[in-house]
Design an enzyme around this catalytic site. Structure first.
Site, PDB file in Angstrom:
ATOM      1  N   TYR A   1       3.820   6.508   9.826  1.00 42.74           N
ATOM      2  CA  TYR A   1       2.960   5.375   9.472  1.00 42.74           C
ATOM      3  C   TYR A   1       3.777   4.247   8.832  1.00 42.74           C
ATOM      4  O   TYR A   1       3.607   3.085   9.165  1.00 42.74           O
ATOM      5  CB  TYR A   1       1.836   5.803   8.537  1.00 42.74           C
ATOM      6  CG  TYR A   1       0.707   4.797   8.442  1.00 42.74           C
ATOM      7  CD1 TYR A   1      -0.384   4.852   9.290  1.00 42.74           C
ATOM      8  CD2 TYR A   1       0.754   3.767   7.513  1.00 42.74           C
ATOM      9  CE1 TYR A   1      -1.414   3.914   9.224  1.00 42.74           C
ATOM     10  CE2 TYR A   1      -0.261   2.817   7.430  1.00 42.74           C
ATOM     11  CZ  TYR A   1      -1.345   2.889   8.296  1.00 42.74           C
ATOM     12  OH  TYR A   1      -2.352   1.963   8.212  1.00 42.74           O
TER      13      TYR A   1
ATOM     14  N   TYR B   1      -9.341   5.607   7.010  1.00 41.88           N
ATOM     15  CA  TYR B   1      -9.470   5.992   8.421  1.00 41.88           C
ATOM     16  C   TYR B   1     -10.473   7.136   8.462  1.00 41.88           C
ATOM     17  O   TYR B   1     -10.224   8.181   7.871  1.00 41.88           O
ATOM     18  CB  TYR B   1      -8.130   6.465   8.990  1.00 41.88           C
ATOM     19  CG  TYR B   1      -7.107   5.388   9.240  1.00 41.88           C
ATOM     20  CD1 TYR B   1      -6.234   4.980   8.239  1.00 41.88           C
ATOM     21  CD2 TYR B   1      -7.009   4.789  10.490  1.00 41.88           C
ATOM     22  CE1 TYR B   1      -5.284   4.003   8.473  1.00 41.88           C
ATOM     23  CE2 TYR B   1      -6.062   3.792  10.736  1.00 41.88           C
ATOM     24  CZ  TYR B   1      -5.208   3.412   9.717  1.00 41.88           C
ATOM     25  OH  TYR B   1      -4.267   2.434   9.953  1.00 41.88           O
TER      26      TYR B   1
ATOM     27  N   PRO C   1      -4.842   0.896  18.407  1.00 44.56           N
ATOM     28  CA  PRO C   1      -4.541   0.374  17.048  1.00 44.56           C
ATOM     29  C   PRO C   1      -4.612   1.393  15.925  1.00 44.56           C
ATOM     30  O   PRO C   1      -4.298   1.062  14.786  1.00 44.56           O
ATOM     31  CB  PRO C   1      -5.630  -0.695  16.882  1.00 44.56           C
ATOM     32  CG  PRO C   1      -6.739  -0.266  17.779  1.00 44.56           C
ATOM     33  CD  PRO C   1      -6.087   0.401  18.948  1.00 44.56           C
TER      34      PRO C   1
ATOM     35  N   LYS D   1       0.604   0.231  14.980  1.00 44.79           N
ATOM     36  CA  LYS D   1       1.961   0.089  15.502  1.00 44.79           C
ATOM     37  C   LYS D   1       2.164  -1.093  16.438  1.00 44.79           C
ATOM     38  O   LYS D   1       3.291  -1.363  16.845  1.00 44.79           O
ATOM     39  CB  LYS D   1       2.377   1.385  16.222  1.00 44.79           C
ATOM     40  CG  LYS D   1       2.525   2.557  15.272  1.00 44.79           C
ATOM     41  CD  LYS D   1       3.626   2.314  14.284  1.00 44.79           C
ATOM     42  CE  LYS D   1       3.648   3.341  13.186  1.00 44.79           C
ATOM     43  NZ  LYS D   1       4.037   2.740  11.891  1.00 44.79           N
TER      44      LYS D   1
ATOM     45  N   HIS E   1       0.859  -1.196   0.000  1.00 43.31           N
ATOM     46  CA  HIS E   1       0.000   0.000   0.000  1.00 43.31           C
ATOM     47  C   HIS E   1       0.890   1.239   0.000  1.00 43.31           C
ATOM     48  O   HIS E   1       1.664   1.442   0.938  1.00 43.31           O
ATOM     49  CB  HIS E   1      -0.944   0.000   1.205  1.00 43.31           C
ATOM     50  CG  HIS E   1      -2.139  -0.872   1.007  1.00 43.31           C
ATOM     51  ND1 HIS E   1      -3.331  -0.681   1.677  1.00 43.31           N
ATOM     52  CD2 HIS E   1      -2.343  -1.962   0.222  1.00 43.31           C
ATOM     53  CE1 HIS E   1      -4.206  -1.596   1.314  1.00 43.31           C
ATOM     54  NE2 HIS E   1      -3.624  -2.391   0.431  1.00 43.31           N
TER      55      HIS E   1
END
Ligand code: APR
Ligand code: PHB
Length: 389
Positions: A384, A200, A292, A296, A72
């Site tokens: 990220y 998200y 979450p 991580k 991704h």
């Protein structure tokens, strides 16, 4: 029995450490309280940093991951009626890898078996003895008898509810914790993902996440109350609520179906210091928990394994204890940054019961700043995809 390193916990961090050390000729025994199937039955996350993937390859466990995982290069952030994309590739030149933690753990178990790695299942009453001495040992119950393993080091990879952290005296360890006033209700469904990247989403009804495992296995989450139980949420109620929390075009495109797994996880930030006490080293969830939202959890376990593995190799191969003597400090330095990112993203996209109108305006300003500022997007992307080890 005698070994060099006793590893308590047969989850991803314990198995990865055992596999890596074995390939360097360092003997380990893994003690797991449950069965293999029980461990593999727990549904966890599935976003891997490149550092984790490299460690799996170094452990000789990268083949299926490389074949079946998905790269991704970005993710979608949605907030109320707006959405924008964070382009990891453009911002950092790198990416994340989508591959379920269950598959990671399965591959590690297979690799341990292929090397005749010693993994003891159903090891009950594991107890650590004299970790602050020069001759530590571990005892456990199995098949009605007590077993003892003498060793040189102990790696506590037994998760948040394990025995290892509890073994470190209270006057030695310092614990930092933040409990969030909500949980995540997660559903796994054999349906095609609603989008080819993660979404998200923050909404006035709360947070939602659209994730996936593969082309026909999707993972979705909605923020829920801590008093909820999975039984309180029918599949219909879940899909209806999810649709209300994501942008309209995704709600229309969403393919729903029967949930094959449904569970609620409370959100917590937690760190214990130090991560070493004498011959005992803590790794992964045994030492730290992240909410979450920043993906991580598994990746911080991997960086712990990276530091401890290299420290033990340095000790056994070069007689140099610098790596293990600086393990706690190095691991914690990276963990606190991951804690910060996970806390920041949780605050950015969740609804808190005590949020004032001003707080909501601040949250919106944070989202708009991330949307409009390339440096803010770069910082998000760098965190990220994973900060350097
Ligand atoms: N004795 C032996 N084994 C134990 C004990 C004990 N006293 N207590 C716990 N265990 C085992 C558990 O059954 C589990 O299989 O230790 C293992 C710990 O595994 P995880 O909880 O998965 O922890 P870790 O390997 O550090 O992986 C961290 O898991 O929870 C996710 O988000 C987290 O992704 C992160 C990853
Ligand atoms: C998941 O796929 O389960 C997942 C992905 C990203 C997260 C959390 C969970 O931040």
């Amino acid at each position: 029995m005698r070994t060099q390193v006793v590893i308590i916990g047969g989850g991803p961090s314990g198995l990865l450490l055992s596999q890596l050390l074995h390939r360097k000729g360092i003997d380990t025994v893994v003690l797991e309280r449950k069965t293999r199937d029980y461990v593999l039955g727990r549904i966890r996350a599935g976003i891997l940093e490149v550092g984790f993937v490299d460690l799996m390859r170094e452990a000789g466990v990268g083949a299926r991951l490389d074949r079946e995982s998905h790269i991704h290069d970005g993710t979608v952030i949605a907030y109320e009626d707006q959405e924008f994309r964070i382009d990891f590739k453009e911002m950092t030149g790198s990416h994340v890898v989508v591959y379920g933690q269950t598959e990671v753990t399965r591959d590690l178990y297979d690799a341990r078996a292929a090397m005749d790695g010693k993994v003891v299942f159903n090891a009950e009453g594991v107890t650590i003895h004299e970790a602050d001495g020069d001759a530590p040992y571990v005892t456990y119950e199995k098949d009605g008898s007590t077993h003892r393993i003498d060793c040189e080091f102990i790696a506590g990879c037994d998760g948040f509810h394990g025995v290892s952290r509890q073994t470190i005296p209270l006057d030695v360890r310092r614990e930092y914790e933040k409990l969030y006033p909500f949980g995540w209700l997660g559903v796994l469904s054999e349906t095609p993902p609603v989008h080819d990247e993660l979404i998200y989403s923050g909404s006035e009804r709360g947070f939602a996440l659209c994730s996936m495992r593969n082309e026909n296995l999707s993972r979705y989450y909605v923020q829920c109350s801590l008093s909820d139980t999975p039984e309180d949420w029918s599949d219909d109620a879940f899909w209806t609520e999810l649709k209300r929390r994501i942008p309209g075009k995704y709600a229309e495109a969403l393919v729903t179906g029967a949930s094959i797994e449904k569970s609620i996880a409370p959100l917590r930030s937690f760190v214990t210091e130090p991560m070493r006490w004498g011959r005992l080293f803590l790794c992964g969830d045994a030492a730290h928990i992240v909410p979450p939202t920043g993906a991580k959890g598994l990746n911080t376990a991997a960086s712990d394994v990276h530091y401890l593995y290299n420290g033990l190799v340095q000790h056994y191969h070069d007689g140099d204890s610098h790596g293990i003597d600086t393990y706690s400090e190095k691991a914690l330095a990276r963990i606190w940054k991951a804690e910060r990112f996970s806390w920041t993203t949780t605050n950015l996209l969740h609804r808190f019961p005590d949020q004032s109108e001003f707080d909501l305006k601040m949250q919106l300003a944070d989202v708009n700043f991330l949307r409009d500022n390339v440096n803010a997007q770069k910082v998000f992307a760098e965190n990220y995809i994973g900060l350097p080890y």
